[in-house]
Design a protein around this motif. Structure first.
Motif, short mmCIF file in Angstrom:
data_model
loop_
_atom_site.label_atom_id
_atom_site.label_comp_id
_atom_site.label_asym_id
_atom_site.label_seq_id
_atom_site.Cartn_x
_atom_site.Cartn_y
_atom_site.Cartn_z
N LEU A 104 0.82 -1.21 0.00
CA LEU A 104 0.00 0.00 0.00
C LEU A 104 0.86 1.26 0.00
O LEU A 104 0.50 2.27 -0.62
CB LEU A 104 -0.94 -0.01 1.22
CG LEU A 104 -1.98 -1.13 1.25
CD1 LEU A 104 -2.72 -1.14 2.58
CD2 LEU A 104 -2.97 -0.99 0.10
N LYS A 105 1.99 1.22 0.68
CA LYS A 105 2.89 2.37 0.70
C LYS A 105 3.48 2.67 -0.67
O LYS A 105 3.89 3.80 -0.95
CB LYS A 105 4.01 2.14 1.71
CG LYS A 105 3.58 2.26 3.16
CD LYS A 105 4.76 2.06 4.11
CE LYS A 105 4.33 2.24 5.57
NZ LYS A 105 5.46 2.04 6.51
N SER A 106 3.50 1.66 -1.52
CA SER A 106 4.07 1.85 -2.86
C SER A 106 3.10 2.53 -3.82
O SER A 106 3.47 2.87 -4.94
CB SER A 106 4.49 0.50 -3.45
OG SER A 106 3.34 -0.30 -3.75
N ILE A 107 1.87 2.72 -3.39
CA ILE A 107 0.86 3.36 -4.25
C ILE A 107 0.87 4.86 -3.95
O ILE A 107 0.50 5.29 -2.85
CB ILE A 107 -0.53 2.76 -3.99
CG1 ILE A 107 -0.52 1.26 -4.31
CG2 ILE A 107 -1.59 3.47 -4.82
CD1 ILE A 107 -1.81 0.54 -3.98
N PRO A 108 1.28 5.68 -4.89
CA PRO A 108 1.47 7.12 -4.62
C PRO A 108 0.17 7.86 -4.31
O PRO A 108 0.21 8.91 -3.67
CB PRO A 108 2.10 7.64 -5.92
CG PRO A 108 1.73 6.64 -6.96
CD PRO A 108 1.68 5.31 -6.26
N ASP A 235 -11.74 11.83 -5.81
CA ASP A 235 -12.22 11.60 -7.17
C ASP A 235 -11.53 10.40 -7.82
O ASP A 235 -12.00 9.89 -8.84
CB ASP A 235 -11.98 12.85 -8.03
CG ASP A 235 -12.85 14.03 -7.59
OD1 ASP A 235 -13.93 13.77 -7.02
OD2 ASP A 235 -12.44 15.18 -7.79
N GLU A 236 -10.42 9.97 -7.23
CA GLU A 236 -9.68 8.84 -7.79
C GLU A 236 -9.94 7.55 -7.02
O GLU A 236 -9.18 6.59 -7.13
CB GLU A 236 -8.17 9.15 -7.76
CG GLU A 236 -7.76 10.31 -8.66
CD GLU A 236 -6.25 10.50 -8.69
OE1 GLU A 236 -5.58 10.01 -7.75
OE2 GLU A 236 -5.76 11.13 -9.63
N VAL A 237 -11.03 7.51 -6.25
CA VAL A 237 -11.29 6.36 -5.40
C VAL A 237 -11.43 5.07 -6.22
O VAL A 237 -10.92 4.01 -5.82
CB VAL A 237 -12.54 6.59 -4.52
CG1 VAL A 237 -13.79 6.78 -5.37
CG2 VAL A 237 -12.72 5.47 -3.53
N ASP A 238 -12.08 5.14 -7.37
CA ASP A 238 -12.24 3.93 -8.19
C ASP A 238 -10.90 3.45 -8.73
O ASP A 238 -10.60 2.25 -8.71
CB ASP A 238 -13.20 4.20 -9.35
CG ASP A 238 -14.64 4.40 -8.88
OD1 ASP A 238 -14.95 3.94 -7.76
OD2 ASP A 238 -15.43 5.00 -9.62
N ASN A 243 -6.34 -0.31 -8.32
CA ASN A 243 -4.89 -0.46 -8.20
C ASN A 243 -4.53 -1.30 -6.97
O ASN A 243 -3.68 -2.20 -7.03
CB ASN A 243 -4.24 0.92 -8.10
CG ASN A 243 -2.76 0.88 -8.39
OD1 ASN A 243 -2.20 -0.15 -8.75
ND2 ASN A 243 -2.10 2.02 -8.24
N VAL A 244 -5.20 -1.02 -5.85
CA VAL A 244 -4.96 -1.78 -4.62
C VAL A 244 -5.33 -3.24 -4.83
O VAL A 244 -4.60 -4.16 -4.42
CB VAL A 244 -5.75 -1.18 -3.44
CG1 VAL A 244 -5.70 -2.11 -2.23
CG2 VAL A 244 -5.21 0.19 -3.07
#
Length: 416
Positions: A104-108, A235-238, A243-244
């Protein structure tokens, strides 16, 4: 005949049969009051949930072990509870650990990550013991990610150790005496100081996660019951959710069929509650509407009786020049007045009931939510109830009024 004169005749009909008219009006009052109070309480609940949703924001995601189609946020329509078809993992067999946190930390796009563990703990304060839910949180980020509100004191801070934040009910009336700020409480044999009290009705306890590992014997260090993340842009929740999903499935070596984790939005549960409240309100309103139908039958009965009682008077009026439409107007206005009077009284009574019921409710669950939400009497519910009451009253009197207007003067004058 002028409308004002017809109105006076209609009012005289109501006043002439006071007991029968008021018994009929009571039926309308009960129906309207029920509809208004139920709609108002339902509107209050929906407004409360909406305000909670706006406070929660759409930028919080929760990852838990085990995959449930009902609660999973997997960009597809849910198909009931339980685990995915073909899944070989269960919540007891799979865990979340530091590896998942590193992914999760790798997702900016993710701003904050909070790890939590949860369990039941025995508490002791001033001679009374009890069992409550204890949650260990990452105190370094919890203040920035939690949606819970503090009533007294403060939230957990980065340097905190042997301190806790407790639920409002645990502080107020769980023990013999209130548990206030800076008071000490024993949890599983250890002493902890209260630094914050939540603005809710729970008996929960929140403490730094490292202390929670020591208190909850069945928890293993760096194994988590849930991971909560806050994303930078809601707005980027989807996109972030997708990605997660992909990255966790890759590192956990699972596919869509045997997926062993669930991603859920922090808003999903309350959105489901909102839908349930709306459905329940509609259902109860439909039941209350039955009382209005009973009132309609009462109005029709009253009107038929009035026509029979006033048959000779109708004959006299027609002999003196009254037209069919004049007689029709008199009896329709009579029914209209009964519906209007019942509707107005019903709205007032419903408004009072909708204010009293939440005040009388307490405890936990839905009753405490009703108590905290209160009621919301909207102009729409008032106008709808009045319109239905007047409409039902007028329609119920239509057939008797029509029959009265068609009476022949000769036959009416002969009626005994």
């Amino acid at each position: 005949m002028k409308l004002t004169k017809a109105f006076k005749h209609a009012l005289n009909l109501v006043m002439h049969s006071k007991l029968r008219s008021w018994l009929t009006i009571i039926g309308i009052v009960i129906g309207v009051a029920s509809v208004v109070s139920i709609m108002s309480i339902g509107a209050g609940l929906e407004q409360d949930i909406t305000s909670r949703l706006s406070g929660m924001g759409a930028d919080i995601l929760t990852i838990t072990p085990g995959f449930s189609k009902a609660s999973g946020f997997s960009h597809r329509m849910p198909s009931g509870g339980g685990f995915a078809d073909g899944a070989t993992a269960t919540e007891e067999e799979v865990v979340l650990d530091r590896t998942d946190v590193q992914v999760l930390k790798s997702i900016p796009e993710i701003l904050l990550i909070n790890t939590e563990i949860k369990g039941s703990a025995e508490v002791y304060y001033l001679g009374k013991r009890g069992s409550v839910t204890l949650t260990g949180v990452d105190q370094k980020v919890w203040a920035q990610i939690t949606t819970l509100e503090i009533r007294d004191g403060r939230i957990l801070g980065p340097a905190d150790q042997n301190v806790i934040v407790i639920g409002g009910r645990l502080a107020d009336d769980y023990f013999e005496k209130p548990l206030g700020i800076n008071k000490m409480i024993a949890i599983e044999g250890g002493s902890f100081r209260v630094v914050g009290i939540l603005d809710d009705q729970s008996t929960s306890i929140y403490m730094p996660i490292q202390m929670a590992y020591q208190v909850l014997d069945d928890k293993e260090t760096d194994i988590y019951d849930s991971i909560i993340v806050k994303i930078k842009d809601e707005d980027e929740v989807d996109y972030v959710t997708e990605n997660v999903e992909q990255k966790l499935m890759m590192t956990r070596h699972v596919t869509e069929k045997d997926r062993d984790f669930t991603i859920s939005s922090s808003k999903q549960m309350d959105e489901m509650r909102s839908e349930m409240v709306s459905s329940l309100t509609m259902f109860l309103t439909a039941i209350a509407a039955v009382a209005l139908l009973v009132g309609a039958v009462g109005i029709a009965n009253t009107m038929f009786t009035s026509v029979l009682e006033k048959t000779k008077e109708i004959g006299i009026m027609k002999a003196l020049g009254a037209r069919n439409k004049d007689i029709l107007a008199i009896f329709l206005l009579n029914a209209f007045l009964i519906g209007l009077i019942g509707g107005v009284i019903g709205v007032i009574l419903g408004y009072l009931i909708s204010g009293i019921i939440p005040a009388l409710m307490g405890g936990g669950g839905i009753t405490s939510r009703v108590a905290s939400a209160g009621s919301l009497v909207t102009i729409e519910s008032v106008l709808l109830s009045l319109s239905v009451a007047v409409g039902i009253g007028t329609l119920s009197g239509a057939i008797p009024a029509y029959q009265a207007s068609k009476l022949k003067p000769v036959d009416a004058l002969r009626y005994e």
